[in-house]
Design a protein around this motif. Structure first.
Motif, short mmCIF file in Angstrom:
data_model
loop_
_atom_site.label_atom_id
_atom_site.label_comp_id
_atom_site.label_asym_id
_atom_site.label_seq_id
_atom_site.Cartn_x
_atom_site.Cartn_y
_atom_site.Cartn_z
N GLU A 100 0.70 -1.02 -0.01
CA GLU A 100 -0.03 -0.10 -0.02
C GLU A 100 0.98 1.23 0.04
N GLU A 101 1.92 1.29 0.59
CA GLU A 101 2.76 2.24 0.99
C GLU A 101 3.67 2.61 -0.38
N SER A 102 3.81 1.59 -0.89
CA SER A 102 4.52 1.57 -2.39
C SER A 102 3.68 2.18 -3.38
N PHE A 103 2.40 1.69 -3.41
CA PHE A 103 1.49 2.05 -4.35
C PHE A 103 1.19 3.73 -4.31
N ALA A 104 1.27 3.82 -3.00
CA ALA A 104 1.12 5.45 -2.64
C ALA A 104 2.07 6.27 -3.43
N VAL A 105 3.12 5.83 -3.07
CA VAL A 105 4.37 6.52 -3.90
C VAL A 105 4.35 6.64 -5.21
N ASP A 106 4.08 5.47 -5.78
CA ASP A 106 4.07 5.29 -7.27
C ASP A 106 3.07 6.22 -7.79
N ARG A 107 1.73 6.29 -7.23
CA ARG A 107 0.83 7.26 -7.63
C ARG A 107 0.59 8.44 -6.96
N GLN A 108 1.49 9.25 -6.42
CA GLN A 108 1.43 10.38 -5.84
C GLN A 108 1.00 11.44 -6.41
N SER A 109 1.30 11.35 -7.72
CA SER A 109 0.81 12.60 -8.34
C SER A 109 -0.72 12.63 -8.72
N CYS A 110 -1.43 11.38 -8.49
CA CYS A 110 -2.86 11.49 -8.87
C CYS A 110 -3.64 12.16 -8.07
N SER A 112 -6.76 11.79 -7.07
CA SER A 112 -7.77 11.08 -6.19
C SER A 112 -7.27 10.03 -5.48
N LEU A 113 -5.74 10.13 -5.67
CA LEU A 113 -5.09 9.20 -4.52
C LEU A 113 -5.67 9.04 -3.41
N ARG A 114 -5.70 9.83 -2.66
CA ARG A 114 -6.11 9.90 -1.13
C ARG A 114 -7.60 9.12 -0.99
N PRO A 115 -8.49 9.69 -1.65
CA PRO A 115 -10.01 9.13 -1.80
C PRO A 115 -9.89 7.53 -2.07
N VAL A 116 -8.90 7.32 -3.01
CA VAL A 116 -8.99 5.98 -3.40
C VAL A 116 -8.38 4.93 -2.33
N LEU A 117 -7.25 5.51 -1.57
CA LEU A 117 -6.59 4.74 -0.72
C LEU A 117 -7.80 4.83 0.59
N ASP A 118 -8.24 5.74 0.94
CA ASP A 118 -9.40 5.67 2.04
C ASP A 118 -10.43 4.87 1.83
N ARG A 119 -10.80 4.57 0.59
CA ARG A 119 -12.12 4.00 0.25
C ARG A 119 -11.91 2.29 0.24
N TYR A 120 -10.53 1.93 -0.12
CA TYR A 120 -10.38 0.58 -0.53
C TYR A 120 -9.56 -0.14 0.47
N ARG A 121 -8.50 0.78 1.26
CA ARG A 121 -7.84 0.18 2.49
C ARG A 121 -7.38 -1.05 2.04
N ARG A 126 -9.25 -8.39 2.22
CA ARG A 126 -9.46 -9.80 2.14
C ARG A 126 -8.92 -10.30 0.69
N LYS A 127 -9.00 -9.41 -0.20
CA LYS A 127 -8.67 -10.03 -1.56
C LYS A 127 -7.80 -8.82 -2.23
N PRO A 128 -6.40 -8.49 -1.71
CA PRO A 128 -5.78 -7.63 -1.91
C PRO A 128 -5.34 -7.32 -3.45
N VAL A 129 -5.12 -8.50 -3.91
CA VAL A 129 -4.56 -8.48 -5.67
C VAL A 129 -5.84 -7.72 -6.33
N GLU A 130 -6.94 -8.33 -6.25
CA GLU A 130 -8.29 -7.47 -6.81
C GLU A 130 -8.67 -6.19 -6.41
N THR A 131 -8.21 -5.81 -5.27
CA THR A 131 -8.38 -4.71 -4.63
C THR A 131 -7.43 -3.71 -5.22
N LEU A 132 -6.16 -4.16 -5.36
CA LEU A 132 -5.25 -3.34 -6.18
C LEU A 132 -5.73 -3.12 -7.67
#
Length: 214
Positions: A100-110, A112-121, A126-132
């Motif tokens: 999750e932290e690496s994804f946030a770094v990779d997409r830091q310029s987006c 909607s990053l924060r709303p997406v992180l907050d919504r999908y956690r 329980r299905k992290p690959v699908e969630t990602l």
């Protein structure tokens, strides 16, 4: 034969002969290359997994993630960690947090990053690959992205509404076009940098000049 083709052949030979020391040596050579061949290494991992040496496959994936992290290649970190998560049963909370932290770094310029992180956690999923995959789809078509709406034209995404699960794209008409999130991959196509059609959105005046001159 290219160096990369030769390296692939060497990896295949090491797996077929179960020469694990040679495989590790080749893996470390690839990690020291000017550009880490991530796609090729992930293919090697699949071959190694099929051969039955799953422990070594996981260890090498961890080394790949560490090497990408050291080079500040956030996209490479996400790719390798997502493979680790997919192969772990179940993945540890520490691994999920790292992804999750690496994804946030990779997409830091987006936007909607924060709303997406907050919504999908992702770290709690329980299905992290699908969630990602869902999170990536949202940010692949985030506000400001230049896309082709299949069958309608080229424009810019003006809104990514997580609550309504829709994207709105300005094609230059009186009203934006709405595309449901569930069909975004089918009807929206990101246009890469350098694509001629991006000029319609980014520099319409130069596009008119080119057309006039031709």
């Amino acid at each position: 034969m290219s160096d990369r083709s030769m390296a692939t052949r060497d990896f295949q030979e090491a797996i077929e002969t179960e020469n694990w020391d040679r495989l590790e040596e080749l893996w470390f050579e690839a990690l020291d290359a000017e550009e880490i061949p991530i796609a090729e290494l992930l293919e090697v991992r699949r071959g190694l997994w099929k051969s039955g040496n799953k422990t070594l496959a996981l260890t090498l994936l961890e080394l790949l993630a560490d090497a990408c992290e050291a080079r500040e290649d956030s996209r490479g970190v996400v790719r390798s960690l997502s493979e680790l998560v997919r192969l772990s049963s179940p993945p540890s909370i520490e691994l999920l947090r790292r992804l999750e932290e690496s994804f946030a770094v990779d997409r830091q310029s987006c936007p909607s990053l924060r709303p997406v992180l907050d919504r999908y956690r992702l770290a709690e999923s329980r299905k992290p690959v699908e969630t990602l995959a869902i999170m990536e789809r949202w940010l692949d078509h985030d506000r400001g992205t230049v896309v082709e709406v299949i069958g309608k034209g080229v424009g810019r995404v003006t809104d990514a509404n997580l609550e309504l699960e829709t994207f709105k794209i300005d094609l230059g008409g009186p009203r934006p076009v709405s595309v449901p999130f569930g069909v975004a991959n089918r009807y929206l196509r990101r246009l890469p940098e350098g694509d001629f059609r991006r000029r319609k959105v980014e520099d319409p005046a130069s596009l008119v000049a080119v057309v006039t001159e031709s």
